[in-house]
Design a protein around this motif. Structure first.
Motif, mmCIF file in Angstrom:
data_model
loop_
_atom_site.group_PDB
_atom_site.id
_atom_site.type_symbol
_atom_site.label_atom_id
_atom_site.label_comp_id
_atom_site.label_asym_id
_atom_site.label_seq_id
_atom_site.Cartn_x
_atom_site.Cartn_y
_atom_site.Cartn_z
ATOM 1 N N ALA A 298 0.819 -1.227 0.000
ATOM 2 C CA ALA A 298 0.000 0.000 0.000
ATOM 3 C C ALA A 298 0.850 1.275 0.000
ATOM 4 C CB ALA A 298 -0.922 -0.001 1.221
ATOM 5 N N THR A 299 2.173 1.141 0.141
ATOM 6 C CA THR A 299 3.016 2.342 0.249
ATOM 7 C C THR A 299 3.030 3.103 -1.069
ATOM 8 O OG1 THR A 299 4.416 1.087 1.762
ATOM 9 C CG2 THR A 299 5.273 3.195 0.968
ATOM 10 N N ARG A 300 2.707 4.401 -1.001
ATOM 11 C CA ARG A 300 2.645 5.235 -2.208
ATOM 12 C C ARG A 300 3.735 6.297 -2.262
ATOM 13 N NH1 ARG A 300 -1.727 7.051 -4.679
ATOM 14 N NH2 ARG A 300 -0.091 8.121 -5.844
ATOM 15 N N ALA A 301 4.224 6.714 -1.075
ATOM 16 C CA ALA A 301 5.118 7.877 -1.077
ATOM 17 C C ALA A 301 5.987 7.906 0.168
ATOM 18 C CB ALA A 301 4.292 9.168 -1.157
ATOM 19 N N ILE A 302 7.026 8.755 0.097
ATOM 20 C CA ILE A 302 7.869 9.056 1.249
ATOM 21 C C ILE A 302 7.724 10.551 1.530
ATOM 22 C CG2 ILE A 302 10.224 9.061 2.182
ATOM 23 C CD1 ILE A 302 10.966 6.990 0.028
ATOM 24 N N ALA A 303 7.380 10.912 2.777
ATOM 25 C CA ALA A 303 7.353 12.327 3.176
ATOM 26 C C ALA A 303 8.430 12.500 4.234
ATOM 27 C CB ALA A 303 5.978 12.703 3.719
ATOM 28 N N LEU A 304 9.531 13.137 3.841
ATOM 29 C CA LEU A 304 10.677 13.229 4.748
ATOM 30 C C LEU A 304 10.995 14.676 5.062
ATOM 31 C CD1 LEU A 304 13.326 14.241 2.917
ATOM 32 C CD2 LEU A 304 13.108 11.931 2.015
ATOM 33 N N VAL A 305 11.659 14.870 6.205
ATOM 34 C CA VAL A 305 12.129 16.206 6.576
ATOM 35 C C VAL A 305 13.650 16.229 6.464
ATOM 36 C CG1 VAL A 305 12.420 15.772 9.070
ATOM 37 C CG2 VAL A 305 11.875 18.073 8.278
ATOM 38 N N HIS A 306 14.181 17.365 6.052
ATOM 39 C CA HIS A 306 15.626 17.597 6.138
ATOM 40 C C HIS A 306 15.851 18.213 7.522
ATOM 41 C CE1 HIS A 306 16.031 16.624 1.923
ATOM 42 N NE2 HIS A 306 15.134 17.537 1.617
ATOM 43 N N TYR A 307 16.114 17.345 8.478
ATOM 44 C CA TYR A 307 16.111 17.742 9.886
ATOM 45 C C TYR A 307 17.201 18.779 10.165
ATOM 46 C CZ TYR A 307 16.354 17.058 14.972
ATOM 47 O OH TYR A 307 16.378 17.244 16.335
ATOM 48 N N LEU A 308 16.816 19.904 10.725
ATOM 49 C CA LEU A 308 17.717 21.015 11.073
ATOM 50 C C LEU A 308 18.418 21.616 9.856
ATOM 51 C CD1 LEU A 308 19.445 19.422 14.200
ATOM 52 C CD2 LEU A 308 17.294 20.730 14.118
ATOM 53 N N GLY A 309 17.990 21.214 8.661
ATOM 54 C CA GLY A 309 18.614 21.757 7.451
ATOM 55 C C GLY A 309 19.732 20.899 6.893
ATOM 56 N N VAL A 310 20.004 19.764 7.520
ATOM 57 C CA VAL A 310 21.007 18.834 6.968
ATOM 58 C C VAL A 310 20.282 17.922 5.977
ATOM 59 C CG1 VAL A 310 22.649 16.981 7.474
ATOM 60 C CG2 VAL A 310 22.407 18.906 9.058
ATOM 61 N N CYS A 311 20.689 17.997 4.715
ATOM 62 C CA CYS A 311 19.970 17.254 3.676
ATOM 63 C C CYS A 311 20.062 15.742 3.881
ATOM 64 C CB CYS A 311 20.543 17.577 2.312
ATOM 65 S SG CYS A 311 19.509 18.660 1.362
ATOM 66 N N VAL A 312 18.937 15.088 3.684
ATOM 67 C CA VAL A 312 18.910 13.632 3.598
ATOM 68 C C VAL A 312 19.725 13.229 2.357
ATOM 69 C CG1 VAL A 312 17.357 11.656 3.231
ATOM 70 C CG2 VAL A 312 16.642 13.565 4.699
ATOM 71 N N ASP A 313 20.262 12.027 2.360
ATOM 72 C CA ASP A 313 20.996 11.500 1.203
ATOM 73 C C ASP A 313 19.982 11.231 0.079
ATOM 74 O OD1 ASP A 313 22.422 10.090 -0.663
ATOM 75 O OD2 ASP A 313 23.284 8.659 0.751
ATOM 76 N N MET A 314 19.700 12.276 -0.716
ATOM 77 C CA MET A 314 18.598 12.189 -1.673
ATOM 78 C C MET A 314 18.849 11.248 -2.850
ATOM 79 S SD MET A 314 16.137 13.603 -0.222
ATOM 80 C CE MET A 314 14.896 13.537 -1.515
ATOM 81 N N PRO A 315 20.084 11.123 -3.361
ATOM 82 C CA PRO A 315 20.267 10.122 -4.428
ATOM 83 C C PRO A 315 19.828 8.725 -3.981
ATOM 84 C CG PRO A 315 22.165 11.587 -4.325
ATOM 85 C CD PRO A 315 21.289 11.933 -3.146
ATOM 86 N N ARG A 316 20.117 8.399 -2.722
ATOM 87 C CA ARG A 316 19.702 7.086 -2.216
ATOM 88 C C ARG A 316 18.183 6.996 -2.069
ATOM 89 N NH1 ARG A 316 21.735 4.455 3.337
ATOM 90 N NH2 ARG A 316 20.257 2.751 2.992
ATOM 91 N N VAL A 317 17.564 8.076 -1.603
ATOM 92 C CA VAL A 317 16.102 8.083 -1.475
ATOM 93 C C VAL A 317 15.454 7.891 -2.844
ATOM 94 C CG1 VAL A 317 14.089 9.519 -0.921
ATOM 95 C CG2 VAL A 317 16.071 9.519 0.601
ATOM 96 N N LEU A 318 15.970 8.628 -3.846
ATOM 97 C CA LEU A 318 15.365 8.541 -5.184
ATOM 98 C C LEU A 318 15.526 7.156 -5.785
ATOM 99 C CD1 LEU A 318 15.800 11.874 -7.100
ATOM 100 C CD2 LEU A 318 14.163 11.184 -5.358
ATOM 101 N N GLN A 319 16.674 6.549 -5.543
ATOM 102 C CA GLN A 319 16.893 5.202 -6.054
ATOM 103 C C GLN A 319 15.860 4.236 -5.459
ATOM 104 O OE1 GLN A 319 20.581 3.374 -4.912
ATOM 105 N NE2 GLN A 319 20.698 2.138 -6.773
ATOM 106 N N PHE A 320 15.678 4.330 -4.147
ATOM 107 C CA PHE A 320 14.693 3.477 -3.479
ATOM 108 C C PHE A 320 13.285 3.780 -3.995
ATOM 109 C CE2 PHE A 320 11.680 2.486 -0.099
ATOM 110 C CZ PHE A 320 12.041 1.192 0.234
ATOM 111 N N ALA A 321 12.984 5.070 -4.153
ATOM 112 C CA ALA A 321 11.648 5.469 -4.609
ATOM 113 C C ALA A 321 11.379 4.952 -6.026
ATOM 114 C CB ALA A 321 11.516 6.989 -4.564
ATOM 115 N N GLN A 322 12.382 5.066 -6.889
ATOM 116 C CA GLN A 322 12.189 4.600 -8.267
ATOM 117 C C GLN A 322 12.001 3.085 -8.315
ATOM 118 O OE1 GLN A 322 15.503 6.609 -10.075
ATOM 119 N NE2 GLN A 322 14.339 8.523 -10.086
ATOM 120 N N GLN A 323 12.798 2.365 -7.533
ATOM 121 C CA GLN A 323 12.679 0.910 -7.505
ATOM 122 C C GLN A 323 11.294 0.464 -7.042
ATOM 123 O OE1 GLN A 323 15.912 -0.089 -4.930
ATOM 124 N NE2 GLN A 323 17.435 -0.112 -6.575
#
Ligand SMILES: *Cc1c(COP(=O)(O)O)cnc(C)c1O
Length: 403
Positions: free
Chosen positions: A140-165
């Motif tokens: 049922a998972t459709r999306a990821i809603a994440l925060v860049h906590y305190l302004g330190v960016c999440v490792d977005m290339p890794r997030v996108l890879q997981f999201a695309q897969q």
């Protein structure tokens, strides 16, 4: 005794109550005659909404983040809600949500009827632990809603890879991440949507306000319609007759006013200088706390991603952690403004606890940050000397508690 500004190094090590010479609030918007004049001009004219200032603020903002389309909203909460709606998230869907975030990230998902599935933090930055995504995903998972906590960016290339897969959409809560980049790309432009806040405590303010960015012109079009009742035509450019329109969607009124946008245009021009001071303040305060027993600054090695340096969060180790309230009381009494980012992991807040009963084991790291950290200000309202004074106050407060 007052903390001597001339000899911060010595006062840092001097027992006794260090005090600030002036109050050092956790946050303070920096507004002057330029914002006042911009607002005066709006009030002197005929257009209070649907006007040129909102459009200019949007295009200035898109230029600042470097790419894509920007849509101004009444708040970051509104932007997050619009993002979920525009992506068609709704009943029956699940969304992976950072456990350690502002409640707005989760509320936006809840308001669509979808369910939040919370993802714990990783200890170094407090950002969501990407190793856990695969464990929390379901059909049922459709999306990821994440925060860049305190302004330190999440490792977005890794997030996108997981999201695309896994065929997931990505919403970035960038309320603390104005000026944050991951690689050469600004936060908010990695996923489907990035949502920013102009609440007075954030990097820039419009009183209340928010902004949504996306690279996808069709999604930008969809949120601008949903932001204004789901009306199919823009009021100024596209109506054949005044007052004539159709409603194609169930929308909301999440617009920004011309008054707010006028303030935002001036604030955005000041942003590069604000960011420079924040970074300098963060670096100086982190250096002042280096080697202080029982205290660890979260993600002080901010070279990894370019952080917007929203504030400095220090984790207290045992036995100091058990005395956090006393420590905060002493800091506040000495004139140092503090805050908590955030006071509890979202799944532990009453609404979410009652609805989901998320196991404590699914929010251990987030809880450790919520329960044992203090947030100190590094905003552009503060100076180098203020950073030295804050470090001295923290050191002397800790010494006092130890005796
Ligand atoms: C402040 C904040 C919000 C809420 O912003 P508003 O503009 O007040 O709606 C959302 N998310 C995060 C991470 C925040 O810090």
């Amino acid at each position: 005794m007052t903390a001597t500004h001339e000899s911060p190094a010595r006062s840092t090590r001097t027992p006794g109550a260090a005090r600030t010479g002036r109050a050092l609030p956790f946050a303070q918007p920096l507004l002057d005659e330029r914002e006042q004049e911009a607002v005066r001009q709006v009030l002197a004219g005929p257009t209070l909404t649907h006007g040129p200032r909102v459009r200019q603020f949007e295009s200035d903002f898109a230029a600042f983040v470097g790419d894509g389309h920007a849509v101004a909203t009444s708040s970051c909460m509104a932007a997050l809600h619009l993002a979920c709606l525009a992506l068609g998230i709704g009943p029956g869907d699940e969304v992976l949500v950072s456990a350690q975030t502002h409640t707005a990230t989760a509320h936006a998902v809840e308001l669509t009827g979808a369910r939040c599935v919370f993802v714990d933090s990783e200890p170094r930055t407090g950002n969501l632990d990407l190793d856990l995504l695969a464990e929390r995903i379901t059909p049922a998972t459709r999306a990821i809603a994440l925060v860049h906590y305190l302004g330190v960016c999440v490792d977005m290339p890794r997030v996108l890879q997981f999201a695309q897969q896994n065929n997931l959409r990505v919403i970035e809560d960038c309320a603390l991440a104005l000026g944050s980049t991951c690689g050469a790309t600004h936060a908010g432009l990695w996923g489907d949507f990035g949502c920013f806040s102009f609440y007075p405590a954030k990097h820039i303010t419009t009183g209340e306000g928010g902004m949504l960015v996306t690279r996808d012109p069709a999604l930008a079009q969809r949120v601008s319609s949903l932001r204004a009742f789901g009306i199919d035509r823009h009021i100024v450019d596209q109506r054949a007759l005044p007052g004539l329109y159709d409603v194609a969607d169930l929308g909301l009124n999440y617009r920004m006013s011309e008054i707010a946008a006028a303030i935002g245009i001036v604030q955005l021009a000041k942003l590069p200088e604000f960011l420079r001071i924040r970074r300098r303040n963060f670096t100086r305060l982190a250096a002042g706390l280096e080697g202080l027993a029982g205290v660890r600054v979260l993600a002080a090695d901010q070279a990894v991603q370019h952080s917007s340096c929203y504030c400095l969060v220090a984790l207290l180790e045992a036995p100091l952690a058990a005395r956090r309230s006393e420590l905060l009381g002493r800091l506040n009494a000495a004139g140092v403004g503090t805050s908590l980012y955030y006071p509890a992991p979202v799944p532990r807040m009453t609404y979410y606890r009652q609805k989901y009963a998320t196991p404590v084991a699914h929010m251990l790291q987030a809880a450790r940050i919520s329960d044992t950290s203090i947030a100190l200000p590094v905003g552009p309202h503060l100076t180098d000397e203020d950073m030295d004074t804050m470090a001295a106050c923290l050191c002397s407060a800790i010494e006092e508690l130890a005796t």
